[in-house]
Scaffold this active site. Sequence first.
Site, PDB file in Angstrom:
ATOM      1  N   ASP A   1       0.858  -1.178   0.000  1.00  0.00           N
ATOM      2  CA  ASP A   1       0.000   0.000   0.000  1.00  0.00           C
ATOM      3  C   ASP A   1       0.896   1.230   0.000  1.00  0.00           C
ATOM      4  O   ASP A   1       1.671   1.445   0.942  1.00  0.00           O
ATOM      5  CB  ASP A   1      -0.905  -0.018   1.234  1.00  0.00           C
TER       6      ASP A   1
ATOM      7  N   ASP B   1      -2.737   2.445  -6.185  1.00  0.00           N
ATOM      8  CA  ASP B   1      -1.727   2.531  -5.130  1.00  0.00           C
ATOM      9  C   ASP B   1      -1.660   1.328  -4.203  1.00  0.00           C
ATOM     10  O   ASP B   1      -0.981   1.388  -3.180  1.00  0.00           O
ATOM     11  CB  ASP B   1      -1.931   3.809  -4.309  1.00  0.00           C
ATOM     12  N   GLU B   2      -2.347   0.240  -4.519  1.00  0.00           N
ATOM     13  CA  GLU B   2      -2.209  -0.935  -3.670  1.00  0.00           C
ATOM     14  C   GLU B   2      -2.464  -2.211  -4.459  1.00  0.00           C
ATOM     15  O   GLU B   2      -3.164  -2.214  -5.466  1.00  0.00           O
ATOM     16  CB  GLU B   2      -3.133  -0.869  -2.453  1.00  0.00           C
TER      17      GLU B   2
END
EC number: 2.7.7.7
Length: 371
Positions: free
Chosen positions: A16, A112-113
């Site tokens: 993350d 983003d993860e």
Amino acid sequence: MENKHNSTQRKIIHIDMDAFYASVEQRDHPEYRGKAIVVGGSPEGRGGVVATASYEARKFGVRSAMPSKRALQLCPHLIFVRPRFDAYKEASRKIREIFARYTDLIEPLSLDEAYLDVTTDKQQIRSAIEIAKLIKQAIRDELQLTASAGVSVNKFVAKIASDLNKPDGLTFIGPSAIEAFMEQLPVEKFHGVGKVTADKMKRMGLFTGKDLKQLSEQELKSHFGKTGAFYYRIVRGIDDREVQPHRETKSLGAEDTFPYDLTETGEMHAELEKIARIVYERLQRYQLKGRTVTLKIKYSDFRQITRNQSFAQPVGDLETIISTAKQLLAATWPEDKRIRLLGITLSNFGELSVPDKYQHPAQLSLFDFDE
């Protein structure tokens, strides 16, 4: 642990990125470094929402999906930055290239993860912890960004672990530690337990995983529906979901069960606006627009209906989501009815196009708001 039935224990990493959009802006603009910034909409005008807040801003209580006006009240010196999704997409692409050095089993959740299954890794490192360290270092060295990682034997625990020591954290929760870890975890920290459900649990005297564990699966299902079966398994460390590298997002939405039944249209509209903001923010994280907006209604007698409207072109701006949800609600004649849950979902996706210029607020919403 009760999941020892797995013949091969998986090695799962959840990566993350730390305050991703804001961190990219601080990397690319030195004048923002060390400053309280948010990527999102201006507090001027209507509908501005925080997409991502820098850690300097978070110290003041500024959070994603918060109205920009509220964020400015909490932090009067806050700097608002318009999103640059091309830059975020490019950084995300490079991050995934780093992941691919170690495994092809990558399940992106957003820009983003992602989950990575490194049970068998390309470089035969054989240690998920070591791979997580190498990935974090490569992201730092090559992209000047930081990521937090959670490492465990399943997706649920890995995701929770990645959030424990942000920013720039690395947390390993091994097989022998999972059940004890889940028992001490506050219910609001369970991924998927929202504020309303957490409040309901606490009213029932359920404050931690250990408390949840005292209830049978049937008792949990009677209180929380089919999600109760998930709680029963997860508090025992059981999560057999595989990392799905070709997973396709079919729909995206949010819903809320209210602490009291809604009977006034004004109340319903206010709640729909809150839910729509959450949906909007998630759409931006996934870079999606949908052609179909669906409204879900559950009444006090637990009767449930859905209504939807489809568009010729994909929509993704907050104004359209709110107005469509309100129109769908009006078509159900909500006056004098007792509503306990409302939900909004977008589906039938098309790719989001980012306008070159900022024009009408409905088109602007990507920038006037915005995980």
